[in-house]
Design an enzyme around this catalytic site. Structure first.
Site, PDB file in Angstrom:
ATOM      1  N   GLU A 165       0.801  -1.235   0.000  1.00  0.00           N
ATOM      2  CA  GLU A 165       0.000   0.000   0.000  1.00  0.00           C
ATOM      3  C   GLU A 165       0.828   1.276   0.000  1.00  0.00           C
ATOM      4  OE1 GLU A 165      -3.254  -0.001   2.779  1.00  0.00           O
ATOM      5  OE2 GLU A 165      -4.209  -1.701   1.792  1.00  0.00           O
ATOM      6  N   GLU A 369      -5.329  -8.513   0.387  1.00  0.00           N
ATOM      7  CA  GLU A 369      -6.105  -8.140   1.567  1.00  0.00           C
ATOM      8  C   GLU A 369      -7.546  -7.876   1.174  1.00  0.00           C
ATOM      9  OE1 GLU A 369      -4.567  -5.055   4.225  1.00  0.00           O
ATOM     10  OE2 GLU A 369      -2.527  -5.678   3.709  1.00  0.00           O
TER      11      GLU A 369
HETATM   12  C1  BG6 Z   1      -4.515  -2.121   5.033  1.00  0.00           C
HETATM   13  C2  BG6 Z   1      -3.157  -2.439   5.579  1.00  0.00           C
HETATM   14  O1  BG6 Z   1      -4.556  -0.753   4.759  1.00  0.00           O
HETATM   15  O2  BG6 Z   1      -5.629  -2.324   5.822  1.00  0.00           O
HETATM   16  C3  BG6 Z   1      -3.138  -3.313   6.819  1.00  0.00           C
HETATM   17  O3  BG6 Z   1      -2.317  -2.965   4.592  1.00  0.00           O
HETATM   18  C4  BG6 Z   1      -4.297  -2.931   7.707  1.00  0.00           C
HETATM   19  O4  BG6 Z   1      -1.902  -3.178   7.431  1.00  0.00           O
HETATM   20  C5  BG6 Z   1      -5.585  -3.177   6.948  1.00  0.00           C
HETATM   21  O5  BG6 Z   1      -4.306  -3.562   8.940  1.00  0.00           O
HETATM   22  C6  BG6 Z   1      -6.823  -2.896   7.760  1.00  0.00           C
HETATM   23  O6  BG6 Z   1      -6.791  -1.594   8.231  1.00  0.00           O
HETATM   24  P1  BG6 Z   1      -6.902  -1.243   9.763  1.00  0.00           P
HETATM   25  O7  BG6 Z   1      -6.652   0.216   9.839  1.00  0.00           O
HETATM   26  O8  BG6 Z   1      -8.267  -1.631  10.170  1.00  0.00           O
HETATM   27  O9  BG6 Z   1      -5.861  -2.033  10.473  1.00  0.00           O
END
Ligand code: BG6
Length: 469
Positions: A165, A369
């Site tokens: 990201e 993700e």
């Molecule tokens: C993504 C990241 O932006 O979202 C992760 O690559 C992150 O590291 C995931 O944990 C979920 O976001 P958050 O802010 O809920 O942890």
């Protein structure tokens, strides 16, 4: 398009899930690990820090055995740069190499393909003190770090992801905690850092291809379909603007090695054009990814900015776009529900995102993700009934199958996250995992691992190659 019959998920589809080092490992200063920018950042009040997290560093065998029980074909994890080079470059830490050797061996022993992110937000703090990504030294340090990873793990790791990201570090780095608080002109400086990261990524891709001819490497940005808030032409332009600077800037650079016109004009108008050294554009053009990995949680909706200054001063977070005067303004999508953290849920937007990326680049895609953060409840008898997570994942997997049926080449799905871990800025109570970690925000309890309902559901999804959803 409505399909009469859906195509099956391909054989050898890489079902798995993801984590990142600083969010799951803990052991933040053990066995020679150096501090990262995340370790040194101020944490959001009321939420835990990243010192212990899920203590995966000490539980990795147990965790991998649970992943194997779910039938994972792959596991996406990141390597902490500061375990390998505590100061970012210079002296190598053998204990760090040993830890990831053990982790990789354990995965292979269980028949799980390692999918390695080289850098997931946790820049070595020593590099930050020397200017971080504003300095060319960090580009050299990353290349050297990449070489070390390929040398030590390249005999077993076939899939590499460069930078997680990068687009979110540039647009929402304040929320994530990656922006150096001492930057004088942060917006402008961030685009300089962006350029350096892109060069570093290109160098790493070239190096990977030279050193490991059998391996594959690609970028891992957060890509989201962007809707105009209405059918007004002004809103459409705003959506186009945002797509250019949020999505395509990063992938056009990774794949074609060129700044797209709208993004370039945006940087020019705002005074963000980076210093480009002689030879940079050649390096960027020469590097080619083998696939595109992307993270998707939701779509984005924007309207035209009326440039009244009201958008300034907020940064939102990875999934909540605030806007930029004169460029775009974040808007709510009335067609979508939101999760407990205000993030909209848009499974159909996932399919659109697949189609857009594939249309533009024609490279195989893997999702690194996708998932639902929620306040899970541990009930008596070690039960966690996370049916809401199952719903979210099911709806998104259905859209992958539709995208595959549309003709998009998809070779894997790694939702966030394999196991509960600490969120970037919303603590450990915002859970994403298939495996519950028994801890509270500040009370570490016994860190026991407990299978959630989604664990059993995902196991069946994998066993049936996506036929039983
Ligand atoms: C993504 C990241 O932006 O979202 C992760 O690559 C992150 O590291 C995931 O944990 C979920 O976001 P958050 O802010 O809920 O942890």
């Amino acid at each position: 398009m409505k399909h009469a019959k859906l195509k099956d998920f391909p054989d050898n589809f890489l079902w798995g899930a993801s984590t990142s080092a600083y969010q799951v490992e803990g052991a933040w200063n053990e066995d020679g690990k150096g501090p990262s920018v995340i370790d040194m950042a101020n944490h959001t009040e009321g939420v835990t820090d990243f010192k212990v997290t899920s203590d995966h560093y000490h539980h990795y065998k147990e965790d991998i055995s649970l992943m194997a029980e779910m039938g994972f074909k792959t596991y996406r994890f990141s390597i902490a740069w500061t375990r390998i080079y505590p100061a970012g470059s210079g002296e190598l830490n053998p204990k760090g190499i040993e830890f990831y050797n053990n982790l990789i061996d354990e995965l292979i022993d269980k028949g799980i393909e390692p999918l390695v992110t080289m850098y997931h937000f946790d820049l070595p703090y020593t590099l930050q003190e020397k200017g971080g990504w504003s300095s060319r030294e960090t580009v050299d340090a990353f290349e050297n770090y990449a070489r070390t990873l390929f040398e030590n793990f390249g005999d077993r790791v076939k899939y590499w992801l460069t930078i997680n990201e990068q687009n979110m570090m540039i647009l929402h780095g304040d929320a994530i905690g990656t922006v150096d608080p001492n930057l004088e002109n942060p917006k402008k400086e961030l685009y300089q850092q962006n350029h350096h990261m892109l060069v570093a990524q290109a160098k790493a891709m070239n190096l990977c291809h030279q050193m490991l001819p059998g391996a594959k490497i690609g970028p891992a940005p957060n890509i989201a379909n962007i809707y105009p808030a209405s059918s007004s032409p002004e809103d459409m332009i705003a959506a186009d603007n945002y797509a250019a600077i949020r999505n395509w800037l990063y992938l056009d650079m990774a794949v074609y090695g060129r700044y797209n016109t709208i993004a370039w004009n945006y940087m020019e108008e705002k005074g963000y054009i980076p210093v480009i050294q002689e030879g940079d554009m050649e390096i960027l053009k020469s590097a080619k990814p083998d696939f595109i990995a992307f993270n998707y949680y939701t779509s984005q909706t924007v309207e035209a900015s009326r440039d009244n200054g009201e958008e300034a001063g907020h940064t939102g977070d990875q999934q909540i776009s605030v806007g930029e005067p004169g460029v775009y303004k974040g808007a709510k999508n009335p067609n979508l529900k939101v999760n407990e953290f205000g993030w909209e849920i848009d499974p159909a937007g996932f399919r659109t995102t697949f189609r857009q990326i594939y249309d533009r680049y024609q490279l195989p895609l893997i999702v690194t993700e996708n998932g639902l953060g929620a306040f899970d409840k541990l009930e008596e008898g070690d039960i966690i009934n996370d049916s809401y997570r199952i719903d979210y994942l099911r709806q998104h997997i259905e859209q992958i199958q539709l995208a595959i049926t549309d003709g998009v080449e998809v070779f894997g799905y790694c939702p966030w996250s394999a196991i509960d871990l600490v969120s970037t800025h919303q603590g450990s109570s915002k859970r994403y995992g298939f495996i519950y970690v028994n801890r509270d925000e500040f009370d570490l309890k016994d860190l026991r691992r407990i299978r959630k309902q989604s664990f059993y559901w995902y196991k069946d999804v994998i066993a049936t190659n996506g036929a039983n959803l």
